[in-house]
Scaffold this motif. Structure first.
Motif, PDB file in Angstrom:
ATOM      1  N   ARG A   1       0.837  -1.216   0.000  1.00 29.61           N
ATOM      2  CA  ARG A   1       0.000   0.000   0.000  1.00 29.61           C
ATOM      3  C   ARG A   1       0.868   1.261   0.000  1.00 29.61           C
ATOM      4  NH1 ARG A   1      -0.533  -2.063   5.208  1.00 29.61           N
ATOM      5  NH2 ARG A   1       0.304  -0.693   6.855  1.00 29.61           N
ATOM      6  N   THR A   2       2.053   1.191   0.646  1.00 26.37           N
ATOM      7  CA  THR A   2       2.973   2.329   0.641  1.00 26.37           C
ATOM      8  C   THR A   2       3.550   2.561  -0.752  1.00 26.37           C
ATOM      9  OG1 THR A   2       3.569   1.852   2.933  1.00 26.37           O
ATOM     10  CG2 THR A   2       5.066   3.270   1.688  1.00 26.37           C
ATOM     11  N   VAL A   3       3.866   1.451  -1.433  1.00 27.73           N
ATOM     12  CA  VAL A   3       4.393   1.554  -2.793  1.00 27.73           C
ATOM     13  C   VAL A   3       3.340   2.149  -3.722  1.00 27.73           C
ATOM     14  CG1 VAL A   3       5.324   0.254  -4.741  1.00 27.73           C
ATOM     15  CG2 VAL A   3       5.954  -0.388  -2.402  1.00 27.73           C
ATOM     16  N   PHE A   4       2.115   1.644  -3.624  1.00 28.89           N
ATOM     17  CA  PHE A   4       1.041   2.183  -4.460  1.00 28.89           C
ATOM     18  C   PHE A   4       0.788   3.660  -4.153  1.00 28.89           C
ATOM     19  CE2 PHE A   4      -1.282  -2.100  -5.351  1.00 28.89           C
ATOM     20  CZ  PHE A   4      -0.311  -2.394  -6.290  1.00 28.89           C
ATOM     21  N   GLY A   5       0.883   4.033  -2.877  1.00 26.20           N
ATOM     22  CA  GLY A   5       0.667   5.422  -2.510  1.00 26.20           C
ATOM     23  C   GLY A   5       1.727   6.354  -3.068  1.00 26.20           C
ATOM     24  N   ALA A   6       2.959   5.837  -3.205  1.00 23.67           N
ATOM     25  CA  ALA A   6       4.050   6.666  -3.728  1.00 23.67           C
ATOM     26  C   ALA A   6       4.017   6.776  -5.248  1.00 23.67           C
ATOM     27  CB  ALA A   6       5.397   6.088  -3.278  1.00 23.67           C
ATOM     28  N   PHE A   7       3.318   5.862  -5.909  1.00 20.06           N
ATOM     29  CA  PHE A   7       3.355   5.787  -7.369  1.00 20.06           C
ATOM     30  C   PHE A   7       2.964   7.106  -8.044  1.00 20.06           C
ATOM     31  CE2 PHE A   7       2.908   4.216 -11.575  1.00 20.06           C
ATOM     32  CZ  PHE A   7       3.623   3.025 -11.629  1.00 20.06           C
ATOM     33  N   PRO A   8       1.803   7.686  -7.740  1.00 22.54           N
ATOM     34  CA  PRO A   8       1.425   8.932  -8.463  1.00 22.54           C
ATOM     35  C   PRO A   8       2.320  10.115  -8.141  1.00 22.54           C
ATOM     36  CG  PRO A   8      -0.142   8.456  -6.705  1.00 22.54           C
ATOM     37  CD  PRO A   8       0.742   7.258  -6.821  1.00 22.54           C
ATOM     38  N   ASP A   9       2.942  10.112  -6.948  1.00 17.60           N
ATOM     39  CA  ASP A   9       3.836  11.214  -6.603  1.00 17.60           C
ATOM     40  C   ASP A   9       5.173  11.103  -7.329  1.00 17.60           C
ATOM     41  OD1 ASP A   9       1.943  12.236  -4.828  1.00 17.60           O
ATOM     42  OD2 ASP A   9       2.684  10.986  -3.171  1.00 17.60           O
ATOM     43  N   VAL A  10       5.619   9.869  -7.592  1.00 16.88           N
ATOM     44  CA  VAL A  10       6.915   9.657  -8.239  1.00 16.88           C
ATOM     45  C   VAL A  10       6.806   9.812  -9.748  1.00 16.88           C
ATOM     46  CG1 VAL A  10       8.749   7.974  -8.672  1.00 16.88           C
ATOM     47  CG2 VAL A  10       7.738   8.158  -6.391  1.00 16.88           C
ATOM     48  N   TRP A  11       5.849   9.139 -10.342  1.00 12.28           N
ATOM     49  CA  TRP A  11       5.773   9.088 -11.809  1.00 12.28           C
ATOM     50  C   TRP A  11       4.779  10.126 -12.314  1.00 12.28           C
ATOM     51  CZ3 TRP A  11       9.801   6.918 -13.659  1.00 12.28           C
ATOM     52  CH2 TRP A  11      10.441   5.927 -12.919  1.00 12.28           C
ATOM     53  N   THR A  12       5.210  11.361 -12.204  1.00  6.97           N
ATOM     54  CA  THR A  12       4.432  12.488 -12.709  1.00  6.97           C
ATOM     55  C   THR A  12       4.621  12.604 -14.216  1.00  6.97           C
ATOM     56  OG1 THR A  12       6.283  13.985 -12.318  1.00  6.97           O
ATOM     57  CG2 THR A  12       4.703  13.698 -10.518  1.00  6.97           C
ATOM     58  N   GLY A  13       3.870  13.491 -14.830  1.00  9.27           N
ATOM     59  CA  GLY A  13       3.995  13.685 -16.270  1.00  9.27           C
ATOM     60  C   GLY A  13       5.392  14.106 -16.678  1.00  9.27           C
ATOM     61  N   GLU A  14       6.020  14.951 -15.851  1.00  7.29           N
ATOM     62  CA  GLU A  14       7.375  15.403 -16.166  1.00  7.29           C
ATOM     63  C   GLU A  14       8.376  14.260 -16.121  1.00  7.29           C
ATOM     64  OE1 GLU A  14      10.707  18.596 -14.462  1.00  7.29           O
ATOM     65  OE2 GLU A  14       8.674  18.500 -13.594  1.00  7.29           O
ATOM     66  N   ARG A  15       8.246  13.394 -15.116  1.00 14.04           N
ATOM     67  CA  ARG A  15       9.179  12.268 -15.023  1.00 14.04           C
ATOM     68  C   ARG A  15       8.912  11.239 -16.122  1.00 14.04           C
ATOM     69  NH1 ARG A  15      12.691  10.684 -11.181  1.00 14.04           N
ATOM     70  NH2 ARG A  15      11.856  12.082  -9.581  1.00 14.04           N
ATOM     71  N   LEU A  16       7.661  11.069 -16.500  1.00  9.49           N
ATOM     72  CA  LEU A  16       7.358  10.148 -17.600  1.00  9.49           C
ATOM     73  C   LEU A  16       8.006  10.628 -18.894  1.00  9.49           C
ATOM     74  CD1 LEU A  16       3.590   9.337 -16.920  1.00  9.49           C
ATOM     75  CD2 LEU A  16       5.541   7.809 -16.600  1.00  9.49           C
TER      76      LEU A  16
END
Length: 264
Positions: free
Chosen positions: A43-58
């Motif tokens: 659940r911690t990994v899933f919670g971090a997903f949208p914060d890490v992989w933003t449009g800019e990082r993609l």
């Protein structure tokens, strides 16, 4: 599409998603109470997903990786099919090249990364060359076997009807060998994803491999796990797209197989 076809498609979708869903559920339950910094709860990994992989990082990391993979894979496909067709069609060429091919195939592509860096530098050309050097072998070897397995009766019939040159290569040789060629392309796709990550871990300033290593070195462990999950999702998406392309190009082949199964 008929209701029966929709039913078969839904059943295939259920079978395709059943095992991943079970594995995610097991991971979620097994890691729910984890206090290990290297094994965070899912659940911690899933919670971090949208914060890490933003449009800019993609755009800055995922897109360059995909473009390098596509370029290296395309080079390997063209070179592998071209050389495989020549080697498979000529017995003497095959006898001459076979020992060298077996030697080069046995060399693990990651070992060549430092050597390729000496000649291609540390830019995108190095990463594309690494991907192509590993992807070319399954394509080349499967093409050789596919060309060798062309039905001699079919080849002789084409010759009798005056089908020669480019027409014979396109309509007889490559068409007959295409199922084997696509088997090699399917193997090369998974190899290409692995080499894409490895090449970006050696010397890079962006890309999925580079980003995952940076997270690991900074002890951002949940962020590192999100990168690993994203790699898995990318591999799954590319596999689905490949299967769709394969079904479209080899529709005649799958149709023959289906008709053979239905016949008494």
């Amino acid at each position: 599409m008929t209701s029966r076809a929709w039913g078969r498609a839904a059943l295939r979708l259920v079978f395709a998603l059943a095992l991943p869903a079970v594995l995610v559920a097991v991971w979620w339950v097994a890691s729910a109470g984890s206090t290990n910094v290297y094994w965070p709860p899912l659940r911690t990994v899933f919670g971090a997903f949208p914060d890490v992989w933003t449009g800019e990082r993609l755009r800055g990391d995922v897109l360059p990786s995909v473009l390098r993979l596509a370029a290296g894979y395309a080079v390997a496909a063209v070179v592998g099919v071209a050389l495989g067709t020549v080697i498979g069609s000529r017995r003497r060429v095959r006898a001459l090249c076979e020992p060298v091919l077996e030697f080069l195939r046995a060399v693990p592509p990651p070992v060549l990364v430092p050597v390729i860096m000496l000649f291609a530098g540390i830019g995108d050309m190095m990463k594309i060359a690494v991907i192509a050097s590993g992807c070319v072998w399954p394509v080349l070897l499967n093409t050789v076997e596919g060309v060798r397995a062309v039905d001699p009766v079919l080849a002789e019939t084409a010759r009798s009807y005056g089908i020669t040159g480019v027409a014979r290569l396109r309509d007889v040789v490559l068409r007959s060998a295409s199922p084997q060629i696509f088997a090699g392309l399917r193997q090369a796709l998974s190899i290409g994803i692995i080499l894409m990550v490895i090449s970006e871990m050696f010397a890079a300033s962006n890309g999925l491999g580079f980003t995952i290593v940076q997270f690991q070195r900074g002890f951002a462990i949940p962020d590192m796990w999100t990168g690993i999950l994203l790699l898995g999702l990318l591999g799954f998406l590319l596999s689905v797209l490949f299967r769709l392309a394969e079904r479209r190009v080899l529709g005649w082949y799958h149709g023959l197989r289906e008709s053979g199964r239905r016949s008494p």
